[in-house]
Scaffold this active site. Structure first.
Site, short mmCIF file in Angstrom:
data_model
loop_
_atom_site.label_atom_id
_atom_site.label_comp_id
_atom_site.label_asym_id
_atom_site.label_seq_id
_atom_site.Cartn_x
_atom_site.Cartn_y
_atom_site.Cartn_z
N ARG A 105 4.39 23.14 23.86
CA ARG A 105 2.72 22.41 22.45
C ARG A 105 3.67 22.25 21.07
NH1 ARG A 105 0.81 27.38 25.23
NH2 ARG A 105 -0.14 26.92 27.29
N LYS A 127 3.86 8.06 17.45
CA LYS A 127 3.88 7.47 18.77
C LYS A 127 4.84 8.11 19.17
CE LYS A 127 0.73 3.16 18.30
NZ LYS A 127 1.17 1.85 19.10
N GLU A 169 10.28 -7.13 12.88
CA GLU A 169 9.43 -6.25 12.62
C GLU A 169 9.08 -6.39 11.09
OE1 GLU A 169 7.42 -5.19 14.98
OE2 GLU A 169 8.47 -4.87 16.36
N LYS A 212 2.90 -0.57 6.36
CA LYS A 212 2.70 0.01 8.20
C LYS A 212 2.04 1.51 8.35
CE LYS A 212 4.08 2.18 12.56
NZ LYS A 212 5.36 2.22 13.71
N GLU A 222 -5.43 5.05 16.66
CA GLU A 222 -5.08 3.93 17.38
C GLU A 222 -6.67 3.76 17.63
OE1 GLU A 222 -2.09 2.14 19.35
OE2 GLU A 222 -2.35 0.06 18.56
N ARG A 227 -5.19 -0.49 13.37
CA ARG A 227 -3.71 -0.42 13.67
C ARG A 227 -2.99 -1.43 14.98
NH1 ARG A 227 -0.77 5.54 14.46
NH2 ARG A 227 0.88 4.69 15.39
N ASN A 231 0.55 -4.62 16.22
CA ASN A 231 0.50 -5.68 17.63
C ASN A 231 0.17 -6.59 17.53
OD1 ASN A 231 0.57 -2.84 18.69
ND2 ASN A 231 -1.49 -2.99 19.31
N HIS A 234 3.34 -9.04 20.06
CA HIS A 234 3.59 -7.70 20.37
C HIS A 234 3.07 -7.96 22.40
CE1 HIS A 234 5.42 -6.13 17.57
NE2 HIS A 234 5.80 -5.20 17.98
N HIS A 238 6.15 -8.35 24.75
CA HIS A 238 6.31 -6.97 26.13
C HIS A 238 6.43 -8.30 27.55
CE1 HIS A 238 4.52 -3.47 23.54
NE2 HIS A 238 6.17 -3.75 23.39
N HIS A 251 14.49 -6.71 21.67
CA HIS A 251 12.56 -6.32 21.32
C HIS A 251 12.36 -7.54 20.23
CE1 HIS A 251 8.47 -4.82 21.02
NE2 HIS A 251 9.43 -4.68 18.82
N1 LIG Z 1 7.30 4.75 18.08
C1 LIG Z 1 6.61 3.83 18.02
O1 LIG Z 1 6.65 3.46 16.94
C2 LIG Z 1 7.98 2.67 17.54
C3 LIG Z 1 7.92 1.85 17.20
C4 LIG Z 1 8.56 0.36 17.05
C5 LIG Z 1 9.82 0.89 18.67
N2 LIG Z 1 9.67 1.81 19.30
C6 LIG Z 1 10.51 2.51 20.44
O2 LIG Z 1 11.93 2.30 19.46
C7 LIG Z 1 13.15 1.97 20.53
C8 LIG Z 1 14.07 0.65 19.90
O3 LIG Z 1 14.77 1.41 19.11
P1 LIG Z 1 16.08 0.38 18.42
O4 LIG Z 1 16.08 -0.56 18.66
O5 LIG Z 1 16.23 1.28 17.67
O6 LIG Z 1 17.08 1.29 20.08
P2 LIG Z 1 18.23 1.80 20.54
O7 LIG Z 1 17.90 3.19 19.65
O8 LIG Z 1 18.17 1.39 21.47
O9 LIG Z 1 19.35 1.90 19.03
C9 LIG Z 1 20.28 0.05 19.38
C10 LIG Z 1 21.15 1.10 19.67
O10 LIG Z 1 22.37 0.49 17.73
C11 LIG Z 1 22.72 1.54 18.08
N3 LIG Z 1 22.58 2.58 16.88
C12 LIG Z 1 22.00 2.95 16.16
N4 LIG Z 1 22.34 3.83 14.94
C13 LIG Z 1 23.37 2.89 14.90
C14 LIG Z 1 23.82 2.86 13.58
N5 LIG Z 1 23.84 3.26 12.18
N6 LIG Z 1 25.54 2.22 13.52
C15 LIG Z 1 25.77 1.95 14.42
N7 LIG Z 1 25.01 1.46 16.17
C16 LIG Z 1 23.77 2.56 15.70
C17 LIG Z 1 22.30 2.92 19.27
O11 LIG Z 1 22.96 4.25 19.63
C18 LIG Z 1 21.87 1.81 20.35
O12 LIG Z 1 23.41 1.33 21.11
C19 LIG Z 1 12.11 1.05 22.07
O13 LIG Z 1 12.16 2.03 22.98
C20 LIG Z 1 10.95 0.79 21.16
O14 LIG Z 1 9.74 1.30 22.64
C21 LIG Z 1 9.49 3.17 19.07
#
Ligand SMILES: NC(=O)c1ccc[n+]([C@@H]2O[C@H](COP(=O)([O-])OP(=O)(O)OC[C@H]3O[C@@H](n4cnc5c(N)ncnc54)[C@H](O)[C@@H]3O)[C@@H](O)[C@H]2O)c1
Length: 349
Positions: A105, A127, A169, A212, A222, A227, A231, A234, A238, A251
């Protein structure tokens, strides 16, 4: 460690370099569970035990990965006082945070984002989530990290396309702020930003996170319609990502495209200040985003299906965030015929 940002329940700290980061993490002791992916695993040498190394990419942001994390926690007889550490991009941050929120939990959570996207967006705001039944982020919780540790030096190995993914972003955040500082930084420092100049990148991350966190502080869960502003672009984005089956459009590239469609919608409706919209589009072009892309007519039905399956409906109605001017947004439904005209190629006159 220095500079911190206020966000509900989360302390954001900046590490000067890897040594500073290691020193801080060393203070946690041994009651920790590390979660990394196959790429970020190579950045923590030696990777302390216990740990979970997951395969790379969005296709692994699923229940099976959460289950692996939970089983490792259980196998090592970890308790509620264990600190889960997610070291990686947004995928690892979302997975680790979700697992930490449900193991016993709720455990202590530290996120160490290593992509620009995770630094400016995914690690802050609470999130958590996984993709489920082919729907992005369908299952998740609100669970702010106790601590977010940002070490811009980790970006050294990040490929240019991943940097651009996060920059979209950042540009979006700059448009959502009444304060010009981030917008000006983006206009004046393109080369240093793309070259990941440490000072400039740190400033960029700080300003972006401040924007942010202002939204989150006012509306942590939200529920107040504030908040929602984050979006911006987005709903369009999406749908484009899903339409391309997460293959051709990243993305960030989709967000840049989506923000520009939202700005155009606003101009058409007389809501958005045209010179502001033109300036914002110019900024995306300046960073080389394909904002002029349009779908073929035959692709509209699939795109519309993707739009209509968007999770963020209010009373079953799809809503779009539009900007009146910098830092001043509204959220409203749009006529689907107008949306179609904005996203598909128009016949030559
Ligand atoms: N929780 C939230 O509020 C929120 C907000 C925005 C996005 N997200 C989520 O984030 C995800 C996308 O994140 P992302 O774009 O970081 O993708 P990701 O985590 O897949 O990373 C992208 C690539 O970069 C590589 N990588 C990471 N750090 C590295 C580094 N320092 N050097 C070299 N390679 C590196 C990873 O291994 C991967 O191959 C999505 O699932 C999205 O839904 C969440």
């Amino acid at each position: 460690m220095d500079s911190f940002i206020k966000a509900p329940e989360t302390e954001v700290l900046f590490a000067k370099n890897y040594d500073d980061l290691s020193f801080h993490i060393g203070k946690y002791g041994t009651n920790v569970l590390w979660v990394v992916d196959e790429t970020t695993a190579k950045m923590v040498r030696p990777l302390p035990e216990p740990n979970v190394i997951l395969p790379v990419g969005e296709k692994n942001k699923v229940w099976d990965s959460v289950s692996i994390i939970l089983k490792e926690a259980s196998r090592n007889k970890l308790g509620r006082d264990t600190r889960f550490i997610g070291f990686g991009g947004g995928v690892i941050c979302d997975l680790t945070a979700f697992a930490a929120s449900i193991f016993m939990r709720g455990c202590t959570l530290t996120l160490i984002p290593t992509t620009l996207l995770a630094m400016v967006d995914a690690s802050l705001g609470g999130k958590t989530g996984i993709d489920f039944c082919n729907t992005k982020n369908l299952v998740g919780t609100f669970y702010p990290a106790d601590e977010v540790l940002i070490c811009p030096e980790t970006l050294g190995s990040l490929p240019p396309r991943e940097l651009k993914n996060g920059l979209a972003e950042v540009i979006k955040h700059s448009l959502l702020s009444k304060n010009d500082a981030l917008y000006i930084l983006l206009v004046q420092n393109k080369n240093q930003i793309l070259a990941k100049n440490p000072e400039i990148i740190k400033k960029l991350i700080l300003l972006s996170l401040q924007i942010k966190s202002d939204f989150i502080l006012q509306d942590p869960l939200e529920t107040k319609g504030i908040r929602t502003g984050l979006n911006l672009g987005h709903t369009f984005a999406h749908a484009l990502e899903s339409h391309s089956r997460m293959m051709t459009w990243s993305h960030g590239e989709s967000v840049a495209w989506g923000v520009c469609r939202a700005l155009e919608a606003g101009v058409k409706l007389g809501i958005t200040d045209k010179p502001f919209a033109d300036g914002a589009a110019k900024l995306f072009l300046f960073y080389d985003y394909d904002i002029g892309f349009r779908l073929n007519r035959g692709e509209w039905l699939d795109f519309k299906d993707q739009l209509l399956s968007d999770k963020k409906k209010v009373n079953g109605q799809l809503r779009f965030v539009l900007l009146k001017s910098q830092g001043d947004f509204v959220s409203m439904p749009l006529d689907l015929n107008m949306v179609r005209d904005l996203v598909i190629k128009q016949p030559l006159a």
